[in-house]
Write a protein that holds these residues in place. Structure first.
Motif, PDB file in Angstrom:
ATOM      1  N   ILE A  67      -6.362  -4.198   0.691  1.00 26.56           N
ATOM      2  CA  ILE A  67      -6.933  -3.374   1.768  1.00 26.56           C
ATOM      3  C   ILE A  67      -7.688  -4.259   2.770  1.00 26.56           C
ATOM      4  O   ILE A  67      -7.534  -4.112   3.985  1.00 26.56           O
ATOM      5  CB  ILE A  67      -7.927  -2.336   1.183  1.00 26.56           C
ATOM      6  CG1 ILE A  67      -7.213  -1.394   0.223  1.00 26.56           C
ATOM      7  CG2 ILE A  67      -8.662  -1.591   2.282  1.00 26.56           C
ATOM      8  CD1 ILE A  67      -6.730  -0.117   0.828  1.00 26.56           C
TER       9      ILE A  67
ATOM     10  N   PHE B 182     -12.445   4.044  -1.541  1.00 28.00           N
ATOM     11  CA  PHE B 182     -12.612   2.842  -2.366  1.00 28.00           C
ATOM     12  C   PHE B 182     -14.090   2.587  -2.662  1.00 28.00           C
ATOM     13  O   PHE B 182     -14.454   2.244  -3.784  1.00 28.00           O
ATOM     14  CB  PHE B 182     -11.942   1.625  -1.711  1.00 28.00           C
ATOM     15  CG  PHE B 182     -10.452   1.609  -1.964  1.00 28.00           C
ATOM     16  CD1 PHE B 182      -9.939   0.934  -3.058  1.00 28.00           C
ATOM     17  CD2 PHE B 182      -9.584   2.313  -1.151  1.00 28.00           C
ATOM     18  CE1 PHE B 182      -8.575   0.943  -3.331  1.00 28.00           C
ATOM     19  CE2 PHE B 182      -8.214   2.334  -1.411  1.00 28.00           C
ATOM     20  CZ  PHE B 182      -7.709   1.646  -2.504  1.00 28.00           C
TER      21      PHE B 182
ATOM     22  N   ALA C 200      -9.913   5.505   3.777  1.00 23.82           N
ATOM     23  CA  ALA C 200      -9.645   4.454   2.782  1.00 23.82           C
ATOM     24  C   ALA C 200     -10.956   3.812   2.332  1.00 23.82           C
ATOM     25  O   ALA C 200     -11.228   3.688   1.134  1.00 23.82           O
ATOM     26  CB  ALA C 200      -8.715   3.399   3.375  1.00 23.82           C
TER      27      ALA C 200
ATOM     28  N   VAL D  94      -0.662   3.388  -2.967  1.00 23.65           N
ATOM     29  CA  VAL D  94      -1.616   4.460  -2.638  1.00 23.65           C
ATOM     30  C   VAL D  94      -1.168   5.822  -3.196  1.00 23.65           C
ATOM     31  O   VAL D  94      -1.995   6.567  -3.736  1.00 23.65           O
ATOM     32  CB  VAL D  94      -1.907   4.493  -1.116  1.00 23.65           C
ATOM     33  CG1 VAL D  94      -2.651   5.759  -0.717  1.00 23.65           C
ATOM     34  CG2 VAL D  94      -2.722   3.270  -0.731  1.00 23.65           C
TER      35      VAL D  94
ATOM     36  N   LEU E 167       0.829  -1.213   0.000  1.00 27.03           N
ATOM     37  CA  LEU E 167       0.000   0.000   0.000  1.00 27.03           C
ATOM     38  C   LEU E 167       0.863   1.263   0.000  1.00 27.03           C
ATOM     39  O   LEU E 167       0.511   2.263  -0.626  1.00 27.03           O
ATOM     40  CB  LEU E 167      -0.941  -0.008   1.207  1.00 27.03           C
ATOM     41  CG  LEU E 167      -1.996  -1.122   1.141  1.00 27.03           C
ATOM     42  CD1 LEU E 167      -2.793  -1.192   2.439  1.00 27.03           C
ATOM     43  CD2 LEU E 167      -2.932  -0.906  -0.044  1.00 27.03           C
TER      44      LEU E 167
ATOM     45  N   LYS F  21      -5.254  -6.169   4.823  1.00 28.81           N
ATOM     46  CA  LYS F  21      -4.579  -5.282   5.768  1.00 28.81           C
ATOM     47  C   LYS F  21      -5.489  -4.981   6.959  1.00 28.81           C
ATOM     48  O   LYS F  21      -5.054  -5.004   8.112  1.00 28.81           O
ATOM     49  CB  LYS F  21      -4.181  -3.989   5.042  1.00 28.81           C
ATOM     50  CG  LYS F  21      -3.493  -2.946   5.884  1.00 28.81           C
ATOM     51  CD  LYS F  21      -2.063  -3.327   6.183  1.00 28.81           C
ATOM     52  CE  LYS F  21      -1.207  -2.158   6.654  1.00 28.81           C
ATOM     53  NZ  LYS F  21      -1.670  -1.518   7.873  1.00 28.81           N
TER      54      LYS F  21
END
Ligand SMILES: Nc1nc2c(c(=O)[nH]1)N[C@H]1C(S)=C(S)[C@@H](COP(=O)(O)O)O[C@H]1N2
Ligand SMILES: [Mo]
Length: 420
Positions: A97, A137, A133, A34, A30, A100
């Motif tokens: 994601i 998304f 986040a 990102v 990430l 994570k």
């Protein structure tokens, strides 16, 4: 004291894989990707040329749009590339994601929730990080699916959300970088990718860390866990990327609503909004239609007069902000700069384009570099035949590297603003 309930009890989460190493591997992915999302996302705001005419889709955002230059026309595939990367990478990162978040879920149930002022501030920053986040998304993916359940403009929400997410991301990355480095050094990735489940053991326990105080026996290796995430991402990649690249991958792009091929006819490529969708009637595009070009020598041109002019052919794709592209089509029409010259406007500063469609995407302003480009056309034909009504008959804009939305269909008026 009574034991804490459910997930608040230390030892509730028992996966032996959870630990700083796995979290750091996902964090590193990430950390590298990102910023690419942020950069390509911001470029999309630049591509709309918000500094001219009525193009600004995020009024009031000021410098938050990070727009420093007018969008170029070279290379012609620029927007197809930047926006394709933005949307495809966004979809591909979803499994990362999720993994994570899974890897740090015990943190959500830390008890007591706030131990000190510093701890409280850290928790707030994590709320902004995770919330930001998820928001970015979710809104991004809903937008690529043409589903707008949110109450406000997608562009504004996604832009402000990006700043909240990025601010928290930068802070988090800076704070955790030393931990990540140490964790990544603690085991070799090569070794880890060779370790089967039977030899998978828990990372060393540290009070207050991610490792469970009461781990279960491993049922999956770290190699298996990373493989699962990687296959998830690979699946997302092959079901999304074809909508931008075209070619044989397009048939696999079944997660993309405008992704797949529509047939082999000259006008058989993706249509974003049909004439019926936006209230343009065929009767307004017939003999009653004329193109108006105000100026020192005002023009009123019928379609056959336009067809009799000096025609030019350009090979250009349409690339939409939602990530799909039509692939390269062969457009034929009159150069925008020739129309400006004929109307007596030399070196136009901008052109205001108006469509038969009122409101919606029915108007746009193009910049001087876009007007000047020899491939920028008021297109009359595509792939050797007249434009279909849904692709913008009698005439539409096509400009290299332009975001799809500024390639206005059903054009009725072009107002060139004189240069200085
Ligand atoms: N007048 C008008 N022009 C328009 C639109 C529209 O809704 N109205 N949609 C735009 C968008 S968002 C895109 S991506 C392209 C798509 O062109 P196509 O439908 O011919 O593929 O047209 C653009 N031109
Ligand atoms: Mo679009």
């Amino acid at each position: 004291m009574k034991p804490l309930p459910g997930p608040f009890r230390p030892g509730f989460f028992r996966s032996p894989l959870r630990g700083p190493w796995l979290t750091s591997v996902l964090g590193l992915v990430l950390l590298l990707s990102v910023p690419v999302m942020f950069l390509t996302g911001m470029l999309s705001y630049t591509a709309y040329n918000p500094r001219i005419g009525g193009n600004d889709i995020t009024p009031d955002a000021g410098w938050l749009r990070l727009v420093f230059f007018n969008w170029p026309t070279h290379p012609y595939w620029l927007y197809r590339f930047t926006q394709g990367v933005h949307v495809t990478l966004g979809v591909v990162l979803v499994p990362v994601i999720l993994a994570k978040l899974w890897s740090v879920i015990p943190r959500l149930f830390e008890f007591p929730p706030i131990r000190s002022v510093a701890h409280g501030l850290e928790r707030i920053s994590l709320l902004l990080l995770v919330g930001g986040a998820v928001f970015e998304f979710v809104t991004g993916i809903l937008n690529t699916q043409y589903w707008y359940p949110f109450p406000t403009s997608f562009y504004t929400a996604h832009l402000y959300g990006a700043w909240i997410f990025m601010s928290a991301f930068v802070m988090h990355a800076a704070l955790k970088f030393p931990t990540m480095r140490a964790a990544l050094k603690s085991r070799s990735i090569k070794q880890e990718l060779r370790t089967p489940v039977s030899q998978t053991v828990v990372e060393p326990f540290l009070e207050g860390g991610l490792v469970s105080p009461d781990p279960e026996k491993a049922t999956l290796s770290r190699r298996g866990a990373l493989g699962l995430v990687a296959s998830g991402s690979a699946l997302m990649l092959i079901t999304a990327v074809g909508q931008s690249t075209g070619g044989s991958l397009r048939r696999l792009a079944f997660l993309a609503p405008r992704g797949q091929s529509l047939g082999d006819g000259p006008n058989d490529f993706q249509i974003n909004q049909t004439a019926a969708d936006v209230g343009v009637r065929a009767s307004d595009t017939g003999d009653v239609w004329v193109l108006e070009v105000p100026g020192p020598t005002p023009l009123r041109l019928t379609r056959s007069e336009l067809m009799a002019m000096d025609l030019h052919t350009s090979h250009l794709p349409i690339a939409c902000v939602e990530g799909w592209s039509t692939g390269t089509q062969r457009w034929t029409g009159v150069r925008l700069r020739d129309l400006a010259t004929m109307a007596g406007v030399s070196q136009p500063h901008t052109v205001f384009v108006e469509s038969l469609q009122r409101g919606g995407f029915g108007s746009t302003t193009l910049a001087a570099n876009q007007i000047d480009h020899p491939d920028s056309l008021l297109a009359l034909q595509v792939n050797g035949v007249d434009l279909s009504l849904d692709h913008g008959y009698p005439a539409r804009i096509i400009v290299p590297a332009n975001p799809g939305v500024h390639n206005t269909k059903w054009v009725r008026k072009l107002t060139f603003a004189p240069g200085h």
